[in-house]
Design an enzyme around this catalytic site. Structure first.
Site, mmCIF file in Angstrom:
data_model
loop_
_atom_site.group_PDB
_atom_site.id
_atom_site.type_symbol
_atom_site.label_atom_id
_atom_site.label_comp_id
_atom_site.label_asym_id
_atom_site.label_seq_id
_atom_site.Cartn_x
_atom_site.Cartn_y
_atom_site.Cartn_z
ATOM 1 N N SER A 94 0.849 -1.192 0.000
ATOM 2 C CA SER A 94 0.000 0.000 0.000
ATOM 3 C C SER A 94 0.887 1.244 0.000
ATOM 4 O O SER A 94 2.059 1.170 0.391
ATOM 5 C CB SER A 94 -0.854 0.000 1.272
ATOM 6 O OG SER A 94 -1.549 1.215 1.416
ATOM 7 N N TYR A 99 -1.962 -0.680 10.685
ATOM 8 C CA TYR A 99 -2.050 -1.137 9.287
ATOM 9 C C TYR A 99 -0.814 -0.671 8.512
ATOM 10 O O TYR A 99 -0.172 -1.452 7.803
ATOM 11 C CB TYR A 99 -3.337 -0.563 8.660
ATOM 12 C CG TYR A 99 -3.463 -0.834 7.184
ATOM 13 C CD1 TYR A 99 -3.773 -2.106 6.719
ATOM 14 C CD2 TYR A 99 -3.288 0.189 6.248
ATOM 15 C CE1 TYR A 99 -3.890 -2.361 5.347
ATOM 16 C CE2 TYR A 99 -3.418 -0.051 4.889
ATOM 17 C CZ TYR A 99 -3.716 -1.330 4.442
ATOM 18 O OH TYR A 99 -3.841 -1.573 3.094
HETATM 19 P P1 NAP Z 1 -11.369 -6.261 0.605
HETATM 20 O O1 NAP Z 1 -12.310 -5.897 -0.474
HETATM 21 O O2 NAP Z 1 -11.758 -6.096 2.028
HETATM 22 O O3 NAP Z 1 -10.861 -7.768 0.334
HETATM 23 C C1 NAP Z 1 -10.031 -8.438 1.252
HETATM 24 C C2 NAP Z 1 -9.908 -9.884 0.847
HETATM 25 O O4 NAP Z 1 -8.993 -10.545 1.741
HETATM 26 C C3 NAP Z 1 -11.225 -10.666 0.928
HETATM 27 O O5 NAP Z 1 -11.253 -11.592 -0.134
HETATM 28 C C4 NAP Z 1 -11.107 -11.408 2.267
HETATM 29 O O6 NAP Z 1 -11.957 -12.552 2.242
HETATM 30 C C5 NAP Z 1 -9.615 -11.728 2.248
HETATM 31 N N1 NAP Z 1 -9.011 -12.021 3.557
HETATM 32 C C6 NAP Z 1 -9.006 -11.254 4.670
HETATM 33 N N2 NAP Z 1 -8.346 -11.889 5.657
HETATM 34 C C7 NAP Z 1 -7.914 -13.070 5.147
HETATM 35 C C8 NAP Z 1 -7.165 -14.159 5.664
HETATM 36 N N3 NAP Z 1 -6.744 -14.175 6.951
HETATM 37 N N4 NAP Z 1 -6.894 -15.213 4.861
HETATM 38 C C9 NAP Z 1 -7.318 -15.227 3.575
HETATM 39 N N5 NAP Z 1 -8.032 -14.230 3.025
HETATM 40 C C10 NAP Z 1 -8.323 -13.165 3.819
HETATM 41 O O7 NAP Z 1 -10.004 -5.393 0.449
HETATM 42 P P2 NAP Z 1 -9.196 -4.914 -0.851
HETATM 43 O O8 NAP Z 1 -9.332 -3.455 -0.939
HETATM 44 O O9 NAP Z 1 -9.494 -5.748 -2.012
HETATM 45 O O10 NAP Z 1 -7.712 -5.181 -0.307
HETATM 46 C C11 NAP Z 1 -6.878 -6.206 -0.820
HETATM 47 C C12 NAP Z 1 -5.444 -5.883 -0.435
HETATM 48 O O11 NAP Z 1 -5.090 -4.602 -0.979
HETATM 49 C C13 NAP Z 1 -5.197 -5.789 1.071
HETATM 50 O O12 NAP Z 1 -3.956 -6.375 1.381
HETATM 51 C C14 NAP Z 1 -5.150 -4.287 1.320
HETATM 52 O O13 NAP Z 1 -4.343 -3.978 2.431
HETATM 53 C C15 NAP Z 1 -4.542 -3.785 0.034
HETATM 54 N N6 NAP Z 1 -4.825 -2.376 -0.277
HETATM 55 C C16 NAP Z 1 -6.106 -1.930 -0.410
HETATM 56 C C17 NAP Z 1 -6.331 -0.563 -0.689
HETATM 57 C C18 NAP Z 1 -7.717 0.014 -0.857
HETATM 58 O O14 NAP Z 1 -7.846 1.255 -0.834
HETATM 59 N N7 NAP Z 1 -8.762 -0.762 -1.033
HETATM 60 C C19 NAP Z 1 -5.247 0.299 -0.841
HETATM 61 C C20 NAP Z 1 -3.959 -0.203 -0.692
HETATM 62 C C21 NAP Z 1 -3.757 -1.536 -0.420
HETATM 63 P P3 NAP Z 1 -12.423 -13.360 3.581
HETATM 64 O O15 NAP Z 1 -12.886 -12.328 4.549
HETATM 65 O O16 NAP Z 1 -13.469 -14.314 3.123
HETATM 66 O O17 NAP Z 1 -11.194 -14.108 4.054
#
Ligand code: NAP
Length: 273
Positions: free
Chosen positions: A140, A153
């Site tokens: 991130s 985080y």
């Molecule tokens: P999201 O929509 O909340 O998706 C998170 C995913 O991770 C879901 O599929 C969730 O499914 C899974 N997950 C959570 N804990 C887990 C575990 N212990 N084992 C396996 N799967 C797990 O979030 P997103 O925005 O797509 O984020 C994805 C990644 O991008 C993250 O690492 C986040 O830090 C990073 N990121 C996001 C943003 C943003 O603005 N959205 C920005 C920078 C970086 P389950 O709950 O079913 O396990």
């Protein structure tokens, strides 16, 4: 087809950025294994991306090493190899340093950082045996800039950047590239899914600049094909990172001014989507 016959495992692929990467990789000819903790939700994502003979959904909590080992074994049993492993599973914890719940903080480190290291340790021997591979860590912009009420985080993502970049140098001679992807604010359910404590505030202004998860998927694919060390996406965030490194107090004062209650930020995001 840029990924014809490659086998890719994507953690946290039941929604958001992971699902977008799974969709793009499948379109580019890869065989894709989608994993998350909730299997029905993962299967629903597999269906949305047009899965079939070239996809597989696996329930896996990346914070549990035995489940990570089972994910690798199931993938090898089904597709025979692993060319790409995307460490995307992760979540946020929205609270003040003074009050945040230590158990929640440890849980987040277990997923966002130790889960990533466990996945790397499980897949590196497979890639070594095959003669190479690509590991992609979805970090991130928070891996560079720590914002109020997101300190824990940001700490997981700073640590992830450190691990990924050192691992890249260690593994390059074995033809394994480690790419670190640093997205800015992406329109997913990340903020909704975050654990929220007593002091839930967020940067309101970031919603204005949000882009869809498919932008991260394209940047990830391009960075991976070029075997880069890092991709910041969307690109304008690299200017923000450089400004922060040169003039931290100026950027910090802007950050403080942009803070809003998380509920308000969520409402603004819902209006934008
Ligand atoms: P999201 O929509 O909340 O998706 C998170 C995913 O991770 C879901 O599929 C969730 O499914 C899974 N997950 C959570 N804990 C887990 C575990 N212990 N084992 C396996 N799967 C797990 O979030 P997103 O925005 O797509 O984020 C994805 C990644 O991008 C993250 O690492 C986040 O830090 C990073 N990121 C996001 C943003 C943003 O603005 N959205 C920005 C920078 C970086 P389950 O709950 O079913 O396990």
């Amino acid at each position: 087809m840029k990924l014809q016959d490659k086998v890719a495992v994507i953690t946290g692929a039941s929604m958001g950025i992971g699902e977008a990467i799974a969709k793009l990789f499948l379109q580019e000819g890869a065989k894709v294994v989608l994993c998350a903790r909730d299997l029905p939700r993962t299967k629903a994502a597999e269906e949305r991306i047009g899965g079939g003979a070239n996809t597989l959904s696996v329930a896996c909590d990346v914070s549990q090493r035995s489940q990570v080992d089972a994910l690798v074994k199931t993938t090898l049993d089904k597709f025979g190899r692993i060319d790409i492993f995307v460490n995307n599973a992760g979540f946020g914890l929205n609270d003040a340093v003074a009050d945040m719940d230590m158990a929640a903080l440890r849980r987040m480190f277990d997923t966002n950082l130790f889960g990533v290291i466990d996945c790397m340790q499980a897949v590196i021997p497979v890639m070594r045996k095959q003669g190479g591979g690509d590991i992609v860590n979805i970090s991130s912009v928070s891996g560079y800039i720590s914002t109020p009420y997101m300190s824990g985080y940001a700490a997981t993502k700073h640590a992830m950047n450190a691990i990924g970049k050192a691992a890249r140098m260690e593994l390059q001679r074995q033809n394994i590239n480690v790419l670190t992807v640093c997205p800015g604010y992406i329109a997913t359910d990340f903020v909704k899914n975050m654990e929220k404590g007593k002091h839930s505030e967020r940067l309101g202004s970031s919603v204005k600049y949000s882009v869809g998860p498919e932008v991260v998927a394209v940047a990830t694919l391009q960075g991976m094909l070029k075997r880069k060390r890092e991709v910041v996406t969307p690109r304008f965030y690299s200017v923000f990172i450089r400004m922060y490194q040169a003039l931290p107090s100026v950027v910090e004062s802007q950050i403080r001014k942009a803070l809003r209650p998380t509920a308000q930020v969520l409402a603004e995001a819902a209006k934008k989507q």
